[in-house]
Write an enzyme that holds these catalytic residues in place. Structure first.
Site, PDB file in Angstrom:
ATOM      1  N   TYR A  86       0.826  -1.140   0.114  1.00  9.12           N
ATOM      2  CA  TYR A  86      -0.044  -0.208   0.144  1.00  9.12           C
ATOM      3  C   TYR A  86       0.898   1.183  -0.121  1.00  9.12           C
ATOM      4  CZ  TYR A  86      -3.148   3.369   2.316  1.00  9.12           C
ATOM      5  OH  TYR A  86      -3.818   4.586   2.779  1.00  9.12           O
ATOM      6  N   ILE A  87       1.700   1.329   1.136  1.00  8.73           N
ATOM      7  CA  ILE A  87       2.553   2.671   0.998  1.00  8.73           C
ATOM      8  C   ILE A  87       3.487   2.689  -0.065  1.00  8.73           C
ATOM      9  CG2 ILE A  87       3.751   4.143   2.629  1.00  8.73           C
ATOM     10  CD1 ILE A  87       2.090   2.966   4.918  1.00  8.73           C
TER      11      ILE A  87
ATOM     12  N   ASN B 261       8.355  -9.369  -2.598  1.00  7.95           N
ATOM     13  CA  ASN B 261       8.107 -10.891  -2.671  1.00  7.95           C
ATOM     14  C   ASN B 261       6.777 -11.188  -2.920  1.00  7.95           C
ATOM     15  OD1 ASN B 261       6.995 -10.608  -0.391  1.00  7.95           O
ATOM     16  ND2 ASN B 261       8.570 -11.579   0.825  1.00  7.95           N
TER      17      ASN B 261
ATOM     18  N   GLY C 158       2.306  -7.991  -0.721  1.00 11.63           N
ATOM     19  CA  GLY C 158       2.238  -7.018  -2.082  1.00 11.63           C
ATOM     20  C   GLY C 158       1.562  -7.455  -3.175  1.00 11.63           C
TER      21      GLY C 158
ATOM     22  N   ASP D  71      13.162 -11.932  -2.532  1.00 12.51           N
ATOM     23  CA  ASP D  71      12.899 -11.805  -1.072  1.00 12.51           C
ATOM     24  C   ASP D  71      14.497 -11.129  -0.643  1.00 12.51           C
ATOM     25  OD1 ASP D  71      11.207 -13.561   0.454  1.00 12.51           O
ATOM     26  OD2 ASP D  71      12.667 -12.818   1.830  1.00 12.51           O
TER      27      ASP D  71
ATOM     28  N   THR E 183       7.294   3.024  12.519  1.00  8.00           N
ATOM     29  CA  THR E 183       5.787   3.049  12.693  1.00  8.00           C
ATOM     30  C   THR E 183       5.734   3.545  14.412  1.00  8.00           C
ATOM     31  OG1 THR E 183       4.143   1.627  13.718  1.00  8.00           O
ATOM     32  CG2 THR E 183       6.516   0.645  13.841  1.00  8.00           C
TER      33      THR E 183
ATOM     34  N   TYR F  70       5.812  -6.676  16.399  1.00 12.57           N
ATOM     35  CA  TYR F  70       5.874  -5.643  15.418  1.00 12.57           C
ATOM     36  C   TYR F  70       6.641  -4.479  15.671  1.00 12.57           C
ATOM     37  CZ  TYR F  70       4.604  -2.434  11.904  1.00 12.57           C
ATOM     38  OH  TYR F  70       4.466  -1.424  10.989  1.00 12.57           O
TER      39      TYR F  70
ATOM     40  N   ILE G 177     -17.290  -2.023  16.348  1.00 14.09           N
ATOM     41  CA  ILE G 177     -16.378  -1.123  16.955  1.00 14.09           C
ATOM     42  C   ILE G 177     -15.751  -1.734  18.064  1.00 14.09           C
ATOM     43  CG2 ILE G 177     -16.493   0.947  18.263  1.00 14.09           C
ATOM     44  CD1 ILE G 177     -18.948   1.803  16.622  1.00 14.09           C
ATOM     45  N   PHE G 178     -14.392  -1.833  18.178  1.00 14.74           N
ATOM     46  CA  PHE G 178     -13.628  -2.347  19.035  1.00 14.74           C
ATOM     47  C   PHE G 178     -13.543  -1.644  20.435  1.00 14.74           C
ATOM     48  CE2 PHE G 178     -11.327  -4.776  15.528  1.00 14.74           C
ATOM     49  CZ  PHE G 178     -12.370  -5.718  15.302  1.00 14.74           C
TER      50      PHE G 178
END
Ligand code: UDP
Length: 320
Positions: free
Chosen positions: A10-11, A31, A35, A49, A115, A139, A205-206
């Site tokens: 996406y980005i 890879n 994507g 990769d 991030t 992550y 909605i979490f």
């Protein structure tokens, strides 16, 4: 030439388009696990990769690469909790592999996709780059490990880097050619738009018992083209032989309910909701302090209206 890893994502796809629009030749490595080939519309595409050292060397041998924009990564918080090893390997170990090959070929400019997850549970809002770094999932930890390594590496050599800490990437390019596709989709805006498009029944909605005005989580949604623009600014900044870490956010927050309302407005559809339990690891509020990027990179988000951001996402999603 610029090597962009993860440009099928996406980005990455938006960064690739921008660099192409700026007149740069790009080499794209992906890879295609997360994507999409059809998102790589510009530059030379190489399927492969980052763990494949032989392939990486052949790329650097063949092309005169000036800088690397590294966006290839696994990016699901939930999956990272389930399979931490996969995240440390892909996001940390394979990045080291890439950096190693870059060193062999004397490529010293690196733009890293980091991030807001590196901050962990926020201590204050808006979050500046000086905020504590206590990621609460593999992550965020794997991304922070790369940041830490980059800092060490830049101190010891003439290697320079820019680490961009994205808040919530959102929207799509106005051409409608590229946009957000995750399989499965877990992000709020595309899921809400799927409800509007009749592809899902309702949005869960979490949690609506957070300490926020309407009880739902607040996030800083920054348009993906603004994120792409920051990569270009970062690339220019590296010419000063300096390194830096920057938050990328609009600097404003919107609650889950506000996002749903905006989607209703943009699509003219009523969106059914259901309240579910909180999602594990979701802080109540995440908003970027983006003053550093503004001052040092001369970057500022251009999309500052949430309806415009959502409309751009909708114009892409309606076509897929
Ligand atoms: N969210 C939600 N329902 C969904 C997906 C997300 O309520 O189906 C909430 C989530 O709890 C968070 C916000 O929307 O507060 C943004 O979540 P997203 O997954 O889009 O991005 P994240 O903040 O996790 O990077």
């Amino acid at each position: 030439m610029i090597l962009i890893t993860g440009a099928g994502g996406y980005i990455g796809a938006h960064v690739n388009k921008l660099m192409h629009d700026k007149g740069y030749q790009t080499i794209v490595l992906d890879n295609l696990i997360n994507g999409h080939k059809e998102m790589v519309k510009w530059g030379e595409f190489i399927e492969g990769d980052l763990k494949d050292t032989k392939l990486l060397k052949s790329v650097f041998e063949k092309y005169d690469i000036e800088a690397v924009m590294h966006l290839a990564a696994l990016a699901s918080v939930k999956e990272s909790v389930e399979f931490p090893q996969k995240y440390y390997k892909n996001n940390f170990q394979y990045t080291l592999n890439l950096l190693n090959v870059m060193e062999k070929f004397n490529v010293n400019k690196f733009i890293f996709s980091s991030t807001a997850s590196v901050y962990g549970e926020p201590e204050f809002i808006p979050i500046s780059e000086e905020h504590h770094l206590k990621p609460i999932n593999p992550y965020g930890k794997s991304k922070l490990m790369v940041e830490n390594f980059l800092l060490e590496k830049s101190k010891k050599s003439d290697f320079n880097y820019v680490a961009l800490r994205y808040f919530n990437a959102s929207g799509a390019d106005l051409s409608g050619e590229i946009g957000e596709i995750h399989v499965p989709e877990t992000h709020l805006i595309p899921i809400v738009l799927d409800v509007a498009l009749g592809k899902r029944e309702k949005i869960a909605i979490f949690g609506d018992d957070y300490p926020t005005p309407d009880g739902t989580c607040i996030r800083d949604y920054v348009h993906v083209n603004d994120i792409a623009a920051a990569h270009f600014k970062g690339f220019e900044f590296l010419d000063n032989n300096k390194s830096g870490i920057f938050n990328l956010g609009m600097g404003k927050g919107f609650s889950v309910k506000e996002i749903i309302e905006s989607c209703e407005k943009v699509t003219s559809c009523e969106i059914p909701t259901i309240v579910e339990d909180r999602r594990e690891g979701d802080p109540a509020i995440l908003i970027a302090d983006n003053k550093k990027a503004e001052k040092v990179l001369k970057w500022k988000s251009k999309f500052n209206n949430i309806d415009d951001i959502i409309e751009s996402a909708y114009n892409f999603q309606i076509k897929i």
